[in-house]
Design a protein around this motif. Structure first.
Motif, PDB file in Angstrom:
ATOM      1  N   SER A  93       6.639   2.505  -9.352  1.00 44.42           N
ATOM      2  CA  SER A  93       6.105   1.541  -8.399  1.00 44.42           C
ATOM      3  C   SER A  93       5.495   2.238  -7.191  1.00 44.42           C
ATOM      4  N   ALA A  94       6.069   3.389  -6.791  1.00 46.60           N
ATOM      5  CA  ALA A  94       5.542   4.121  -5.640  1.00 46.60           C
ATOM      6  C   ALA A  94       4.112   4.584  -5.893  1.00 46.60           C
ATOM      7  N   LEU A  95       3.812   4.984  -7.124  1.00 43.55           N
ATOM      8  CA  LEU A  95       2.455   5.395  -7.463  1.00 43.55           C
ATOM      9  C   LEU A  95       1.480   4.234  -7.297  1.00 43.55           C
ATOM     10  N   SER A  96       1.907   3.051  -7.743  1.00 44.17           N
ATOM     11  CA  SER A  96       1.058   1.863  -7.577  1.00 44.17           C
ATOM     12  C   SER A  96       0.909   1.510  -6.106  1.00 44.17           C
ATOM     13  N   TYR A  97       1.996   1.598  -5.365  1.00 40.42           N
ATOM     14  CA  TYR A  97       1.936   1.342  -3.926  1.00 40.42           C
ATOM     15  C   TYR A  97       0.972   2.315  -3.250  1.00 40.42           C
ATOM     16  N   ALA A  98       1.037   3.580  -3.634  1.00 43.97           N
ATOM     17  CA  ALA A  98       0.188   4.589  -3.007  1.00 43.97           C
ATOM     18  C   ALA A  98      -1.290   4.289  -3.231  1.00 43.97           C
ATOM     19  N   GLU A  99      -1.642   3.884  -4.453  1.00 43.70           N
ATOM     20  CA  GLU A  99      -3.046   3.559  -4.724  1.00 43.70           C
ATOM     21  C   GLU A  99      -3.501   2.356  -3.912  1.00 43.70           C
ATOM     22  N   LEU A 100      -2.699   1.308  -3.897  1.00 45.64           N
ATOM     23  CA  LEU A 100      -3.087   0.094  -3.190  1.00 45.64           C
ATOM     24  C   LEU A 100      -3.072   0.292  -1.674  1.00 45.64           C
ATOM     25  N   ALA A 101      -2.118   1.066  -1.176  1.00 45.89           N
ATOM     26  CA  ALA A 101      -2.054   1.313   0.266  1.00 45.89           C
ATOM     27  C   ALA A 101      -3.273   2.072   0.748  1.00 45.89           C
ATOM     28  N   GLY A 102      -3.787   2.979  -0.085  1.00 47.74           N
ATOM     29  CA  GLY A 102      -4.987   3.712   0.284  1.00 47.74           C
ATOM     30  C   GLY A 102      -6.253   2.895   0.139  1.00 47.74           C
ATOM     31  N   SER A 103      -6.213   1.877  -0.722  1.00 48.69           N
ATOM     32  CA  SER A 103      -7.387   1.039  -0.955  1.00 48.69           C
ATOM     33  C   SER A 103      -7.421  -0.186  -0.062  1.00 48.69           C
ATOM     34  N   VAL A 104      -6.249  -0.754   0.201  1.00 47.70           N
ATOM     35  CA  VAL A 104      -6.139  -1.977   1.010  1.00 47.70           C
ATOM     36  C   VAL A 104      -5.128  -1.707   2.125  1.00 47.70           C
ATOM     37  N   PRO A 105      -5.485  -0.925   3.143  1.00 47.32           N
ATOM     38  CA  PRO A 105      -4.539  -0.501   4.185  1.00 47.32           C
ATOM     39  C   PRO A 105      -4.255  -1.594   5.213  1.00 47.32           C
ATOM     40  N   VAL A 106      -3.395  -2.530   4.851  1.00 50.02           N
ATOM     41  CA  VAL A 106      -3.052  -3.641   5.734  1.00 50.02           C
ATOM     42  C   VAL A 106      -1.535  -3.732   5.878  1.00 50.02           C
ATOM     43  N   SER A 107      -1.074  -4.573   6.797  1.00 47.68           N
ATOM     44  CA  SER A 107       0.358  -4.663   7.100  1.00 47.68           C
ATOM     45  C   SER A 107       1.157  -5.467   6.081  1.00 47.68           C
ATOM     46  N   GLY A 108       0.480  -6.233   5.249  1.00 48.51           N
ATOM     47  CA  GLY A 108       1.195  -7.147   4.358  1.00 48.51           C
ATOM     48  C   GLY A 108       1.846  -6.525   3.159  1.00 48.51           C
ATOM     49  N   SER A 109       1.581  -5.229   2.901  1.00 44.85           N
ATOM     50  CA  SER A 109       2.190  -4.545   1.767  1.00 44.85           C
ATOM     51  C   SER A 109       1.897  -5.309   0.471  1.00 44.85           C
ATOM     52  N   SER A 110       2.889  -5.448  -0.407  1.00 49.19           N
ATOM     53  CA  SER A 110       2.660  -6.072  -1.709  1.00 49.19           C
ATOM     54  C   SER A 110       2.252  -7.534  -1.603  1.00 49.19           C
ATOM     55  N   TYR A 111       2.615  -8.186  -0.518  1.00 52.88           N
ATOM     56  CA  TYR A 111       2.161  -9.563  -0.301  1.00 52.88           C
ATOM     57  C   TYR A 111       0.635  -9.618  -0.238  1.00 52.88           C
ATOM     58  N   SER A 112       0.028  -8.747   0.552  1.00 52.95           N
ATOM     59  CA  SER A 112      -1.426  -8.732   0.682  1.00 52.95           C
ATOM     60  C   SER A 112      -2.101  -8.287  -0.608  1.00 52.95           C
ATOM     61  N   TYR A 113      -1.491  -7.318  -1.316  1.00 55.75           N
ATOM     62  CA  TYR A 113      -2.066  -6.864  -2.575  1.00 55.75           C
ATOM     63  C   TYR A 113      -2.097  -8.023  -3.586  1.00 55.75           C
ATOM     64  N   SER A 114      -1.037  -8.823  -3.588  1.00 55.21           N
ATOM     65  CA  SER A 114      -0.978  -9.970  -4.495  1.00 55.21           C
ATOM     66  C   SER A 114      -2.000 -11.033  -4.107  1.00 55.21           C
ATOM     67  N   TYR A 115      -2.207 -11.217  -2.807  1.00 61.91           N
ATOM     68  CA  TYR A 115      -3.168 -12.210  -2.315  1.00 61.91           C
ATOM     69  C   TYR A 115      -4.583 -11.861  -2.788  1.00 61.91           C
ATOM     70  N   ALA A 116      -4.893 -10.573  -2.825  1.00 68.50           N
ATOM     71  CA  ALA A 116      -6.234 -10.136  -3.208  1.00 68.50           C
ATOM     72  C   ALA A 116      -6.455 -10.154  -4.718  1.00 68.50           C
ATOM     73  N   THR A 117      -5.384 -10.158  -5.498  1.00 68.88           N
ATOM     74  CA  THR A 117      -5.529 -10.011  -6.952  1.00 68.88           C
ATOM     75  C   THR A 117      -5.034 -11.205  -7.765  1.00 68.88           C
TER      76      THR A 117
END
Length: 484
Positions: A93-117
């Protein structure tokens, strides 16, 4: 792997589905809103080192200083293997977090990643799980803090806080007053702003790393080979059960992703901080666990939340080193409370900006650049949980919320790769899509290993979340108001 090449322009965002539950927030919009709050802006002041310290601060300490006492009786000496399994699960999961954090650098963490996808409804479910993960984690860690404080008081001043004031309801007391105090202290520091808070956190993290290295150096002298046999007295079932409990100890690595709107160079620094912190924490966890079960029979861990201090006392024959470790643990666990509380406030900040929770959580103080009202509300809520709820149930509830959110992150990275293949990425998951799929399956398996009572509590929590969403969020979200 880092990708420093020049990427093509972003692809066009697909048209938003008409159904309210499926409406997505474009990545470009998420990024453009970074830092914007009610009446002020979050300040970009955190370096890569400070982001790493936030992740280590949120992670290192809990599993070793507190939850080890619950995990060792389940797995026996094989609790070291349980730490490795939990760490590998976190790595996917950390690898996935690292990719998304570098692509979508916002405060919402997995919440924001889910909102976008995956759309607003799934994002809400994820955000609600994160509230469970972070807020309840603060409370659970604070409960254990009181145990080490008593060890320290007993070794230095010769008295302890009475059980009625140091244990929650159900654990032989009425209120865990020390745990309430440590949450309120963290609240005071967080209200000063991210930069000042990061400095305090870095000092506390340095203290606890030194403390654990000291334990390894002294504890290894007390290892008895007989304590490792039998290695797995309760079999693979016990190892899995312990790993599920210990996964709670790894949740902090994603704390760096909640600082996406306060990092100086988020696209490069967030992935590095996430991976570096997880590596450091895992190595220390495994080494300390190996020494601990070698120095004390695994049966003796049952019922204790200050096992390492006891081991130091037993090995040296004097209470001095136990007191030193207890002092280090007090600082270490306080830093976990501090860093995780920070993460919770930033996730609620993002959800508030999206209109899914009241706007008060997005209000930023112009002087400090901190969401002060948010910090106060969350701290009081977490402090109340810590004061009255037993540690065991809190830890299990946190684990299931964390695993669910991590599973969604693994799904999100796959979706974003397909919908935006040309999107610039400073970090890419290796062996895609095998790695995120394994991450999703590992999270699912560990959720399955949790007890029925935890699933019931999770179901009740999610039911409450659905009521809140359909009565409030679905109509007040910024995407809903924009459609009117």
């Amino acid at each position: 792997m880092l990708d420093h090449g020049q990427a093509p322009p972003l692809t066009t965002e697909p048209r938003r589905p008409a159904h309210p539950l499926l409406r997505r927030k474009p990545v470009e919009q998420l990024v453009s809103e970074g830092g914007q709050g009610e009446g002020g802006m979050l300040r970009r002041s955190l370096t890569m080192w400070q982001l790493t310290m936030i992740s280590i601060g949120a992670t290192l300490g809990t599993g070793i200083f507190v939850v080890l006492g619950e995990a060792a009786p389940k797995a026996g000496p094989a609790v070291t293997i349980s730490f490795v399994i939990a760490g590998l699960t976190a790595l996917f999961s950390a690898l996935s977090y690292a990719e998304l954090a570098g692509s979508v650098p916002v405060s919402g963490s997995s919440y924001s990643y889910s909102y976008a996808t995956m759309g607003e409804f799934i994002a809400w479910v994820c955000g609600w799980c994160l509230v469970l993960e972070y807020a309840v984690s603060v409370a659970a860690v604070a409960v254990g803090w009181g145990q080490y404080l008593n060890e320290l008081l007993d070794g230095t001043l010769g008295f302890t806080i009475p059980d009625t004031l140091s244990n929650p309801l159900g654990d032989g007391g009425w209120i865990n007053l020390p745990s309430l105090v440590v949450v309120l202290l963290a609240m005071v520091f967080l209200m000063r702003g991210a930069k000042e808070s990061a400095r305090i956190n870095s000092i506390m993290v340095a203290v606890k790393i030194v403390t654990l290295v000291l334990f390894i150096g002294i504890g290894v002298m007390g290892i008895k080979s007989g304590n490792y046999a039998p290695l797995a007295p309760l079999g693979i079932t016990g190892i899995s059960a312990a790993a599920s409990t210990l996964f709670f100890s790894y949740i902090g690595f994603d704390a760096a992703s909640t600082a996406g709107e306060e990092a100086k160079n988020p696209k490069k620094d967030l992935p590095r901080a996430i991976m570096l912190s997880l590596g450091i924490v895992t190595i220390l966890y495994v080494l300390v666990a190996f020494v601990a079960v070698g120095a004390m029979p695994w049966q003796d861990f049952k019922g204790t939340e200050a096992a390492l201090a006891q081991i130091m006392t037993n090995v040296t024959g004097t209470s001095v080193w136990g007191v030193v470790l207890a002092a280090g643990a007090v600082v270490a666990i306080a830093s976990v409370v501090f860093a995780v509380l920070y993460g919770q406030t930033r996730i609620l900040f993002a959800m508030s900006r999206d209109g899914l929770v009241p706007k008060v959580f997005a209000k930023v103080d112009e002087k400090t650049g901190a969401p002060r009202a948010n910090v106060v509300i969350v701290s009081l809520f977490c402090g109340a949980l810590a004061a009255f709820i037993p540690l065991g149930e809190l830890a299990n509830a946190t684990s299931i919320g964390t695993l669910f959110a991590f599973a969604l992150v693994n799904v999100a990275v796959v979706i974003l790769r397909r919908t935006k293949p040309d999107m610039p990425r400073t970090f890419k998951v290796a062996l895609f899509p095998v790695t995120p799929i394994l991450g999703f399956l590992a999270c699912g398996y560990m959720m399955y290993s949790l007890p029925t009572a935890t699933w019931i509590a999770f179901g009740v929590w999610m039911a409450v979340g659905l009521v809140v969403y359909f009565l409030y969020g679905i109509r007040r979200s910024t995407l809903a108001t924009a459609e009117k």
